[in-house]
Design a protein around this motif. Structure first.
Motif, PDB file in Angstrom:
ATOM      1  N   ARG A   1      65.363  30.182  22.532  1.00 16.88           N
ATOM      2  CA  ARG A   1      66.273  30.448  23.658  1.00 16.88           C
ATOM      3  C   ARG A   1      67.380  31.430  23.266  1.00 16.88           C
ATOM      4  O   ARG A   1      67.765  32.295  24.056  1.00 16.88           O
ATOM      5  CB  ARG A   1      66.870  29.131  24.150  1.00 16.88           C
ATOM      6  CG  ARG A   1      65.880  28.287  24.954  1.00 16.88           C
ATOM      7  CD  ARG A   1      66.456  26.946  25.308  1.00 16.88           C
ATOM      8  NE  ARG A   1      65.715  26.315  26.398  1.00 16.88           N
ATOM      9  CZ  ARG A   1      65.799  25.021  26.709  1.00 16.88           C
ATOM     10  NH1 ARG A   1      66.598  24.224  26.004  1.00 16.88           N
ATOM     11  NH2 ARG A   1      65.106  24.522  27.708  1.00 16.88           N
ATOM     12  N   GLU A   2      67.877  31.301  22.054  1.00 12.83           N
ATOM     13  CA  GLU A   2      68.942  32.197  21.598  1.00 12.83           C
ATOM     14  C   GLU A   2      68.439  33.638  21.506  1.00 12.83           C
ATOM     15  O   GLU A   2      69.146  34.577  21.907  1.00 12.83           O
ATOM     16  CB  GLU A   2      69.470  31.727  20.241  1.00 12.83           C
ATOM     17  CG  GLU A   2      70.649  32.519  19.710  1.00 12.83           C
ATOM     18  CD  GLU A   2      71.918  32.363  20.521  1.00 12.83           C
ATOM     19  OE1 GLU A   2      72.831  33.208  20.365  1.00 12.83           O
ATOM     20  OE2 GLU A   2      72.013  31.396  21.315  1.00 12.83           O
TER      21      GLU A   2
ATOM     22  N   GLY B   1      66.770  31.344   8.864  1.00 12.68           N
ATOM     23  CA  GLY B   1      68.052  30.734   9.196  1.00 12.68           C
ATOM     24  C   GLY B   1      69.144  31.675   9.645  1.00 12.68           C
ATOM     25  O   GLY B   1      70.233  31.224  10.003  1.00 12.68           O
ATOM     26  N   GLU B   2      68.863  32.978   9.659  1.00 11.97           N
ATOM     27  CA  GLU B   2      69.881  33.948  10.046  1.00 11.97           C
ATOM     28  C   GLU B   2      69.438  34.790  11.236  1.00 11.97           C
ATOM     29  O   GLU B   2      68.270  35.186  11.317  1.00 11.97           O
ATOM     30  CB  GLU B   2      70.195  34.901   8.881  1.00 11.97           C
ATOM     31  CG  GLU B   2      70.844  34.275   7.685  1.00 11.97           C
ATOM     32  CD  GLU B   2      71.228  35.336   6.661  1.00 11.97           C
ATOM     33  OE1 GLU B   2      72.389  35.815   6.702  1.00 11.97           O
ATOM     34  OE2 GLU B   2      70.368  35.702   5.840  1.00 11.97           O
ATOM     35  N   TYR B   3      70.383  35.072  12.134  1.00 14.40           N
ATOM     36  CA  TYR B   3      70.164  36.044  13.198  1.00 14.40           C
ATOM     37  C   TYR B   3      70.639  37.399  12.672  1.00 14.40           C
ATOM     38  O   TYR B   3      71.794  37.523  12.233  1.00 14.40           O
ATOM     39  CB  TYR B   3      70.950  35.665  14.453  1.00 14.40           C
ATOM     40  CG  TYR B   3      70.459  34.399  15.124  1.00 14.40           C
ATOM     41  CD1 TYR B   3      69.376  34.438  15.998  1.00 14.40           C
ATOM     42  CD2 TYR B   3      71.080  33.171  14.878  1.00 14.40           C
ATOM     43  CE1 TYR B   3      68.918  33.274  16.613  1.00 14.40           C
ATOM     44  CE2 TYR B   3      70.624  32.011  15.489  1.00 14.40           C
ATOM     45  CZ  TYR B   3      69.541  32.070  16.353  1.00 14.40           C
ATOM     46  OH  TYR B   3      69.086  30.931  16.950  1.00 14.40           O
TER      47      TYR B   3
ATOM     48  N   VAL C   1      65.912  34.950  23.176  1.00 17.43           N
ATOM     49  CA  VAL C   1      65.684  35.424  24.551  1.00 17.43           C
ATOM     50  C   VAL C   1      67.001  35.879  25.167  1.00 17.43           C
ATOM     51  O   VAL C   1      67.084  36.939  25.803  1.00 17.43           O
ATOM     52  CB  VAL C   1      65.032  34.317  25.400  1.00 17.43           C
ATOM     53  CG1 VAL C   1      65.057  34.682  26.884  1.00 17.43           C
ATOM     54  CG2 VAL C   1      63.584  34.094  24.958  1.00 17.43           C
ATOM     55  N   ALA C   2      68.062  35.088  24.950  1.00 23.88           N
ATOM     56  CA  ALA C   2      69.375  35.430  25.510  1.00 23.88           C
ATOM     57  C   ALA C   2      69.974  36.663  24.843  1.00 23.88           C
ATOM     58  O   ALA C   2      70.444  37.585  25.518  1.00 23.88           O
ATOM     59  CB  ALA C   2      70.312  34.233  25.362  1.00 23.88           C
ATOM     60  N   ARG C   3      69.975  36.683  23.521  1.00 23.18           N
ATOM     61  CA  ARG C   3      70.589  37.805  22.807  1.00 23.18           C
ATOM     62  C   ARG C   3      69.895  39.136  23.108  1.00 23.18           C
ATOM     63  O   ARG C   3      70.550  40.180  23.141  1.00 23.18           O
ATOM     64  CB  ARG C   3      70.561  37.548  21.295  1.00 23.18           C
ATOM     65  CG  ARG C   3      71.504  36.459  20.827  1.00 23.18           C
ATOM     66  CD  ARG C   3      71.679  36.534  19.324  1.00 23.18           C
ATOM     67  NE  ARG C   3      72.484  35.421  18.809  1.00 23.18           N
ATOM     68  CZ  ARG C   3      73.121  35.461  17.648  1.00 23.18           C
ATOM     69  NH1 ARG C   3      73.054  36.543  16.874  1.00 23.18           N
ATOM     70  NH2 ARG C   3      73.823  34.410  17.234  1.00 23.18           N
ATOM     71  N   ASN C   4      68.590  39.091  23.301  1.00 24.57           N
ATOM     72  CA  ASN C   4      67.837  40.322  23.514  1.00 24.57           C
ATOM     73  C   ASN C   4      67.582  40.626  24.987  1.00 24.57           C
ATOM     74  O   ASN C   4      66.909  41.602  25.320  1.00 24.57           O
ATOM     75  CB  ASN C   4      66.517  40.262  22.749  1.00 24.57           C
ATOM     76  CG  ASN C   4      66.731  40.255  21.245  1.00 24.57           C
ATOM     77  OD1 ASN C   4      67.533  41.014  20.725  1.00 24.57           O
ATOM     78  ND2 ASN C   4      66.015  39.383  20.544  1.00 24.57           N
TER      79      ASN C   4
ATOM     80  N   PHE D   1      60.817  36.954  16.403  1.00 23.92           N
ATOM     81  CA  PHE D   1      61.346  38.127  17.090  1.00 23.92           C
ATOM     82  C   PHE D   1      60.803  38.159  18.509  1.00 23.92           C
ATOM     83  O   PHE D   1      59.829  37.468  18.836  1.00 23.92           O
ATOM     84  CB  PHE D   1      61.017  39.427  16.344  1.00 23.92           C
ATOM     85  CG  PHE D   1      59.548  39.721  16.152  1.00 23.92           C
ATOM     86  CD1 PHE D   1      58.786  40.275  17.174  1.00 23.92           C
ATOM     87  CD2 PHE D   1      58.945  39.463  14.931  1.00 23.92           C
ATOM     88  CE1 PHE D   1      57.441  40.559  16.984  1.00 23.92           C
ATOM     89  CE2 PHE D   1      57.596  39.749  14.731  1.00 23.92           C
ATOM     90  CZ  PHE D   1      56.846  40.298  15.770  1.00 23.92           C
ATOM     91  N   THR D   2      61.453  38.922  19.352  1.00 28.55           N
ATOM     92  CA  THR D   2      61.042  39.035  20.754  1.00 28.55           C
ATOM     93  C   THR D   2      60.413  40.397  21.014  1.00 28.55           C
ATOM     94  O   THR D   2      60.647  41.366  20.293  1.00 28.55           O
ATOM     95  CB  THR D   2      62.238  38.868  21.700  1.00 28.55           C
ATOM     96  OG1 THR D   2      63.210  39.878  21.394  1.00 28.55           O
ATOM     97  CG2 THR D   2      62.865  37.494  21.563  1.00 28.55           C
TER      98      THR D   2
END
Length: 288
Positions: free
Chosen positions: A76-77, A9-11, A79-82, A118-119
């Motif tokens: 998606r988040e 639940g946490e980034y 992918v965008a953040r990284n 994770f990406t």
């Protein structure tokens, strides 16, 4: 640069990501996973991976900790953040932390499942040089547990298989049962091509129900190619015109040698090359 990962639940920055030492995924490999490819910043076949995740969780009586909509948003988040243009999103769901080590499963309604994503950035993922030269594989005994259709994190023997191939100067290994019958690769589904006919093992508890496999067989049939879903042997593969494997990260990858025997001309064949082209083209169109 530190990646952002998602844990329960946490980034978080990757160096701050932690799970309990009592998490059953850590202690007992009591967890399932999925890997979704990213091309051009978009997810390839997310729906297929989500559906297979449902199946794996249901077969192990585990609960999905988030909805599919929430799961897509997390993908998606990340992918965008990284800043992932081409790469992978790894997802793992564990049975969770019951508070102490025990062989017995905790009640799934009393222990919340754990979730980690994770990406991995893989620039030029679709332009892997091996697609032009082909892979060399060895065959090794299939001594894995019987429920290979459940995508668990029990990957020690597949890892050993890849290391056996590396020591033999090859790229990967195919698992083989009695009488030389091929099940699948260490992290992929296996195929041969003979006389223009595509042959791959039928779905059962013996092999992973590959998401890329399903797409490739659909595209092949739409292209009027003949597909046979049945078992084949190493000897049959060595006498084939072509061979290839499919997976979410390798897409369609030609195999040009099996146990030291070159296939056909020793180079990627026309059926394999065409299927890779079709898969990449259609997958990019449908990416989200």
């Amino acid at each position: 640069m530190s990646r952002t990962v998602y844990v329960n639940g946490e980034y978080l920055p990757e160096e701050e990501a932690k799970i309990s030492v009592f998490d059953r995924g850590f202690l007992m490999a009591d967890a399932v996973y999925e890997v979704t490819s990213v091309l051009g910043g978009k997810l390839i076949d997310f729906a297929g991976h989500a559906e297979r995740l449902h199946r794996s969780l249901a077969l192990l009586d585990m609960r999905q900790p988030v909805t599919d909509e929430e799961l897509l948003a997390v993908h998606r988040e990340l992918v965008a953040r990284n800043g992932i243009e081409d790469g992978l999103v790894y997802l793992q769901v564990t049975r969770g932390n019951p508070g102490d080590r025990d062989f017995a499963f905790p009640d799934p309604d009393k222990v919340k499942a754990g979730i980690v994503l994770f990406t991995q950035s893989k620039p030029g993922l679709a332009d892997n040089p091996a697609a032009k030269t082909g892979m060399k594989v060895i065959s090794i005994p299939d001594i894995r547990w019987g429920r290979r259709d459940i995508k668990t994190v029990q990957l020690l023997y597949p890892s050993i298989g890849k290391m056996m191939a590396k020591k033999a100067g090859c790229d990967d290994a195919w698992f083989v049962e009695d009488e030389g019958v091929v099940t699948e690769g260490t992290s992929n589904n296996a195929y041969i091509v003979k006389g223009g006919r595509i042959v791959t093992r039928q779905l059962s508890e013996d092999i992973l129900h590959g998401i890329t496999r399903a797409a490739i067989l659909r595209f092949a049939r739409e292209a009027q190619m003949v597909v046979e879903e049945r078992a084949f042997t190493v000897a049959e593969a060595q006498a084939a015109d072509e061979a290839f494997v499919t997976s979410a990260s390798a897409f369609v990858m030609p195999v040009v040698e099996i146990d030291g025997v070159a296939l056909g001309s020793g180079a990627p064949g026309p059926v394999t090359r065409r299927l890779r082209e079709i898969y990449l083209e259609e997958s990019r169109k449908a990416a989200i």
